[in-house]
Design a protein around this motif. Sequence first.
Motif, PDB file in Angstrom:
ATOM      1  N   SER A  18       0.802  -1.222   0.000  1.00  0.00           N
ATOM      2  CA  SER A  18       0.000   0.000   0.000  1.00  0.00           C
ATOM      3  C   SER A  18       0.835   1.272   0.000  1.00  0.00           C
ATOM      4  O   SER A  18       0.295   2.361  -0.017  1.00  0.00           O
ATOM      5  N   GLY A  19       2.136   1.163   0.009  1.00  0.00           N
ATOM      6  CA  GLY A  19       2.986   2.341   0.092  1.00  0.00           C
ATOM      7  C   GLY A  19       3.561   2.407   1.481  1.00  0.00           C
ATOM      8  O   GLY A  19       4.438   1.634   1.829  1.00  0.00           O
ATOM      9  N   SER A  20       3.050   3.301   2.285  1.00  0.00           N
ATOM     10  CA  SER A  20       3.330   3.358   3.709  1.00  0.00           C
ATOM     11  C   SER A  20       4.823   3.457   4.026  1.00  0.00           C
ATOM     12  O   SER A  20       5.658   3.594   3.148  1.00  0.00           O
ATOM     13  N   PRO A  21       5.166   3.382   5.312  1.00  0.00           N
ATOM     14  CA  PRO A  21       6.574   3.471   5.691  1.00  0.00           C
ATOM     15  C   PRO A  21       7.458   2.391   5.080  1.00  0.00           C
ATOM     16  O   PRO A  21       8.663   2.577   4.953  1.00  0.00           O
ATOM     17  N   ALA A  22       6.879   1.248   4.714  1.00  0.00           N
ATOM     18  CA  ALA A  22       7.685   0.179   4.135  1.00  0.00           C
ATOM     19  C   ALA A  22       8.364   0.626   2.841  1.00  0.00           C
ATOM     20  O   ALA A  22       9.529   0.302   2.591  1.00  0.00           O
ATOM     21  N   GLN A  23       7.652   1.344   1.987  1.00  0.00           N
ATOM     22  CA  GLN A  23       8.272   1.831   0.758  1.00  0.00           C
ATOM     23  C   GLN A  23       9.258   2.960   1.024  1.00  0.00           C
ATOM     24  O   GLN A  23      10.201   3.158   0.265  1.00  0.00           O
ATOM     25  N   ALA A  24       9.032   3.697   2.121  1.00  0.00           N
ATOM     26  CA  ALA A  24       9.986   4.742   2.477  1.00  0.00           C
ATOM     27  C   ALA A  24      11.358   4.154   2.811  1.00  0.00           C
ATOM     28  O   ALA A  24      12.385   4.811   2.613  1.00  0.00           O
ATOM     29  N   ILE A  25      11.381   2.927   3.283  1.00  0.00           N
ATOM     30  CA  ILE A  25      12.665   2.288   3.594  1.00  0.00           C
ATOM     31  C   ILE A  25      13.523   2.187   2.342  1.00  0.00           C
ATOM     32  O   ILE A  25      14.696   2.564   2.337  1.00  0.00           O
ATOM     33  N   SER A  26      12.956   1.685   1.255  1.00  0.00           N
ATOM     34  CA  SER A  26      13.706   1.561   0.000  1.00  0.00           C
ATOM     35  C   SER A  26      14.121   2.926  -0.533  1.00  0.00           C
ATOM     36  O   SER A  26      15.235   3.100  -1.027  1.00  0.00           O
ATOM     37  N   ALA A  27      13.202   3.902  -0.430  1.00  0.00           N
ATOM     38  CA  ALA A  27      13.515   5.239  -0.912  1.00  0.00           C
ATOM     39  C   ALA A  27      14.670   5.847  -0.118  1.00  0.00           C
ATOM     40  O   ALA A  27      15.584   6.462  -0.687  1.00  0.00           O
ATOM     41  N   LEU A  28      14.648   5.670   1.195  1.00  0.00           N
ATOM     42  CA  LEU A  28      15.724   6.194   2.035  1.00  0.00           C
ATOM     43  C   LEU A  28      17.056   5.527   1.712  1.00  0.00           C
ATOM     44  O   LEU A  28      18.092   6.196   1.602  1.00  0.00           O
ATOM     45  N   LYS A  29      17.030   4.215   1.567  1.00  0.00           N
ATOM     46  CA  LYS A  29      18.276   3.508   1.276  1.00  0.00           C
ATOM     47  C   LYS A  29      18.858   3.939  -0.064  1.00  0.00           C
ATOM     48  O   LYS A  29      20.074   3.945  -0.258  1.00  0.00           O
ATOM     49  N   LYS A 134      15.120   1.286  10.499  1.00  0.00           N
ATOM     50  CA  LYS A 134      14.709   0.316  11.520  1.00  0.00           C
ATOM     51  C   LYS A 134      13.391   0.744  12.165  1.00  0.00           C
ATOM     52  O   LYS A 134      12.506  -0.085  12.401  1.00  0.00           O
ATOM     53  N   PHE A 135      13.249   2.025  12.445  1.00  0.00           N
ATOM     54  CA  PHE A 135      11.996   2.513  13.018  1.00  0.00           C
ATOM     55  C   PHE A 135      10.861   2.405  11.998  1.00  0.00           C
ATOM     56  O   PHE A 135       9.733   2.029  12.346  1.00  0.00           O
ATOM     57  N   LEU A 136      11.134   2.718  10.744  1.00  0.00           N
ATOM     58  CA  LEU A 136      10.104   2.596   9.713  1.00  0.00           C
ATOM     59  C   LEU A 136       9.633   1.158   9.579  1.00  0.00           C
ATOM     60  O   LEU A 136       8.441   0.896   9.375  1.00  0.00           O
ATOM     61  N   GLN A 137      10.554   0.214   9.700  1.00  0.00           N
ATOM     62  CA  GLN A 137      10.165  -1.195   9.653  1.00  0.00           C
ATOM     63  C   GLN A 137       9.272  -1.544  10.841  1.00  0.00           C
ATOM     64  O   GLN A 137       8.285  -2.278  10.723  1.00  0.00           O
ATOM     65  N   LEU A 138       9.615  -0.989  12.004  1.00  0.00           N
ATOM     66  CA  LEU A 138       8.845  -1.248  13.206  1.00  0.00           C
ATOM     67  C   LEU A 138       7.395  -0.816  13.057  1.00  0.00           C
ATOM     68  O   LEU A 138       6.473  -1.516  13.485  1.00  0.00           O
ATOM     69  N   ILE A 139       7.168   0.329  12.441  1.00  0.00           N
ATOM     70  CA  ILE A 139       5.815   0.885  12.370  1.00  0.00           C
ATOM     71  C   ILE A 139       5.044   0.482  11.120  1.00  0.00           C
ATOM     72  O   ILE A 139       3.841   0.736  11.026  1.00  0.00           O
ATOM     73  N   SER A 140       5.702  -0.159  10.168  1.00  0.00           N
ATOM     74  CA  SER A 140       5.055  -0.445   8.889  1.00  0.00           C
ATOM     75  C   SER A 140       3.827  -1.330   9.015  1.00  0.00           C
ATOM     76  O   SER A 140       2.804  -1.104   8.361  1.00  0.00           O
ATOM     77  N   ALA A 141       3.909  -2.355   9.856  1.00  0.00           N
ATOM     78  CA  ALA A 141       2.804  -3.322   9.933  1.00  0.00           C
ATOM     79  C   ALA A 141       1.504  -2.673  10.384  1.00  0.00           C
ATOM     80  O   ALA A 141       0.422  -3.081   9.973  1.00  0.00           O
ATOM     81  N   GLY A 142       1.587  -1.659  11.235  1.00  0.00           N
ATOM     82  CA  GLY A 142       0.379  -1.031  11.745  1.00  0.00           C
ATOM     83  C   GLY A 142      -0.010   0.244  11.039  1.00  0.00           C
ATOM     84  O   GLY A 142      -0.903   0.967  11.505  1.00  0.00           O
ATOM     85  N   ALA A 143       0.629   0.546   9.896  1.00  0.00           N
ATOM     86  CA  ALA A 143       0.370   1.813   9.204  1.00  0.00           C
ATOM     87  C   ALA A 143      -0.997   1.813   8.534  1.00  0.00           C
ATOM     88  O   ALA A 143      -1.373   0.855   7.873  1.00  0.00           O
ATOM     89  N   GLU A 144      -1.737   2.893   8.706  1.00  0.00           N
ATOM     90  CA  GLU A 144      -3.029   3.065   8.053  1.00  0.00           C
ATOM     91  C   GLU A 144      -3.000   4.350   7.237  1.00  0.00           C
ATOM     92  O   GLU A 144      -2.605   5.399   7.730  1.00  0.00           O
ATOM     93  N   PRO A 198       5.667  11.979  -3.286  1.00  0.00           N
ATOM     94  CA  PRO A 198       5.468  11.027  -4.376  1.00  0.00           C
ATOM     95  C   PRO A 198       6.685  10.133  -4.608  1.00  0.00           C
ATOM     96  O   PRO A 198       6.572   9.083  -5.249  1.00  0.00           O
ATOM     97  N   ASP A 199       7.849  10.553  -4.102  1.00  0.00           N
ATOM     98  CA  ASP A 199       9.059   9.730  -4.178  1.00  0.00           C
ATOM     99  C   ASP A 199       9.210   8.817  -2.970  1.00  0.00           C
ATOM    100  O   ASP A 199      10.240   8.158  -2.804  1.00  0.00           O
ATOM    101  N   ASN A 200       8.186   8.786  -2.077  1.00  0.00           N
ATOM    102  CA  ASN A 200       8.183   7.976  -0.854  1.00  0.00           C
ATOM    103  C   ASN A 200       9.186   8.436   0.190  1.00  0.00           C
ATOM    104  O   ASN A 200       9.464   7.705   1.154  1.00  0.00           O
ATOM    105  N   LEU A 201       9.713   9.630   0.056  1.00  0.00           N
ATOM    106  CA  LEU A 201      10.615  10.183   1.055  1.00  0.00           C
ATOM    107  C   LEU A 201       9.821  11.013   2.068  1.00  0.00           C
ATOM    108  O   LEU A 201       8.854  11.688   1.700  1.00  0.00           O
TER     109      LEU A 201
END
Length: 250
Positions: A18-29, A134-144, A198-201
């Motif tokens: 769905s996007g969310s913090p999980a995709q921000a991880i890849s964008a940050l890396k 690491k924090f983004l991974q922590l919160i990804s599962a519960g992101a709405e 839009p770049d997930n950052l």
Amino acid sequence: MALLLTSPLTGAARAQTSGSPAQAISALKGEFAKRSSVLFSRNTRRGSPSDASLTVAHGKYRFAAKTGVYAGDVTEAFTVGDLDPVPSRVVNIGRDSYTQSGWESLPKGKEWNHWRDKDSFLWSQNLVDALNPKFLQLISAGAEKVPTKDRYDGVRTSRYDGTVEVGSIGSRQVGIYYSERKEFWDGGRVKWKLWLGPDNLPRRFQAEIVYEPYGAEQRADTVRLNVLYKGWGTPVHITAPPKKLVVEAE
């Protein structure tokens, strides 16, 4: 600190699609790999109205592929109640930190303290921060996802909200940190909001961080963060102060 997350793996997978913090991880890396940079401003409020403190900060970070935030230059003003603000500045480069503060007393002709490997000043992967994968991974599962038309840094953003419970929470000069294991005191929770471009950052991050009471005579403590990020990829230069102005911290 035992992490008290209740979402199953399917929740993490749903957040990934769905996007969310999980995709921000890849964008940050991706930004880390490019040794990119970002500018930010941050307000941190702590305590009840009767004893509240406010820290207003702004600065810039540079990234490195493996470490994420590798260098930072942060200027702050710390205020308690009606007292005058106390200014400070911290420059971090790798494991070297240089500090100026209204609380420090320096020898004549010196303007900076130098610290090596001082944990309180160094960026770490357990900070409550939207630049921490690491924090983004922590919160990804519960992101709405929350409908919004908010614009930050000149772009339309997508907003995600959630709450996560952790085993323990603490604070350092560099920010609020958490642990997934229970330590000598009770844990707490982080109620968060994250706006992604839009770049997930990240473009904005808010958090209400509650330290649970750790004794019968204690009460819960609350820290509120509001961070704005802008200028992703803007060239920045972070350099150590001139050696003649630096003294080794004791």
